[in-house]
Motif scaffolding. Structure first.
Motif, PDB file in Angstrom:
ATOM      1  N   SER A 113      -6.143   0.522   0.239  1.00 40.57           N
ATOM      2  CA  SER A 113      -6.494  -0.833  -0.133  1.00 40.57           C
ATOM      3  C   SER A 113      -7.741  -1.255  -0.610  1.00 40.57           C
ATOM      4  CB  SER A 113      -5.963  -1.743   1.100  1.00 40.57           C
ATOM      5  OG  SER A 113      -6.195  -2.899   0.818  1.00 40.57           O
ATOM      6  N   THR A 148       0.798  -1.223   0.055  1.00 34.73           N
ATOM      7  CA  THR A 148      -0.018   0.012   0.067  1.00 34.73           C
ATOM      8  C   THR A 148       0.850   1.380   0.151  1.00 34.73           C
ATOM      9  OG1 THR A 148      -1.846  -1.167   0.921  1.00 34.73           O
ATOM     10  CG2 THR A 148      -1.754   1.345   1.360  1.00 34.73           C
ATOM     11  N   GLU A 176      -2.574  -6.978  -6.704  1.00 34.15           N
ATOM     12  CA  GLU A 176      -2.104  -7.529  -5.761  1.00 34.15           C
ATOM     13  C   GLU A 176      -2.755  -8.971  -5.486  1.00 34.15           C
ATOM     14  OE1 GLU A 176      -2.014  -5.301  -1.903  1.00 34.15           O
ATOM     15  OE2 GLU A 176      -2.089  -3.257  -3.031  1.00 34.15           O
TER      16      GLU A 176
HETATM   17 MG    MG Z   1      -2.053  -3.252   1.653  1.00 41.50          MG
END
Ligand code: MG
Ligand code: ADP
Length: 160
Positions: free
Chosen positions: A62, A44, A108
């Motif tokens: 996030s 992040t 991610e």
């Molecule tokens: Mg994160």
């Protein structure tokens, strides 16, 4: 360039943001970046630098509970995905509109949708070392190493 990746060590969150900001300036529409690292590694934090480098004013947080967040107000659109909750059976979400679209996509937990990713991705891995030290490996597709890695550096003054 001699190798097909570039490697950095950052000593603060600010240094990580600085590196990410400089990387973001080299990105082009259609780039897909996989971002790996354990909880607390600095993913992040890295994305905050990316947002700054793309000229996005909104805070980058996030997308864990939203799957994807889109930011349209920068130099190029940013699509930030966290696919932790998905697996590769989820194929009907229109991935390619992101991956082959007008923006850059950061993913991610990309290993969860590995079969759906484009062949060419920029792999970034953040590894927590001691205290505030992080190792950050940037591995572009072989034909993009010059564009992404050449001259890429950390300049901490600009990191916040
Ligand atoms: Mg994160
Ligand atoms: P992740 O998203 O990977 O779970 P975060 O970026 O949310 O990680 O958290 C990273 C934490 O580690 C933050 O509290 C940040 O301040 C701290 N930190 C310490 N040193 C660094 C560094 N060199 N780079 C990035 N984060 C760092």
């Amino acid at each position: 360039m001699d190798s097909n990746f570039c490697l950095f060590q950052t000593n603060s969150p600010r240094a990580t943001r600085s590196l990410a900001m400089n990387l973001a300036k080299r990105l082009q529409p259609g780039d897909v970046i996989t971002l790996e690292g354990d909880l607390g590694a600095g993913k992040t934090t890295f994305m905050q630098g990316v947002g700054k480098g793309l000229g996005i004013e909104a805070p980058i947080d996030s997308p864990t509970f939203t799957l994807i967040k889109e930011y349209e107000q920068g130099r190029i659109p940013l699509y930030h995905m966290d696919v932790y909750r998905l697996d590769s059976t989820v194929e009907e979400l229109g991935w390619d509109e992101y991956f082959y679209g007008e923006g850059v996509t950061f993913v991610e937990w990309a290993s969860r949708i590995q079969p759906l990713l484009p062949e060419d991705v920029i792999r970034i891995e953040i590894v927590r070392q001691e205290n505030e030290v992080r190792m950050i490996k940037v591995e572009p597709p072989v034909n993009e190493v010059e564009r992404i890695c050449k001259g890429l550096s950390i300049n901490e003054i600009a990191g916040d």
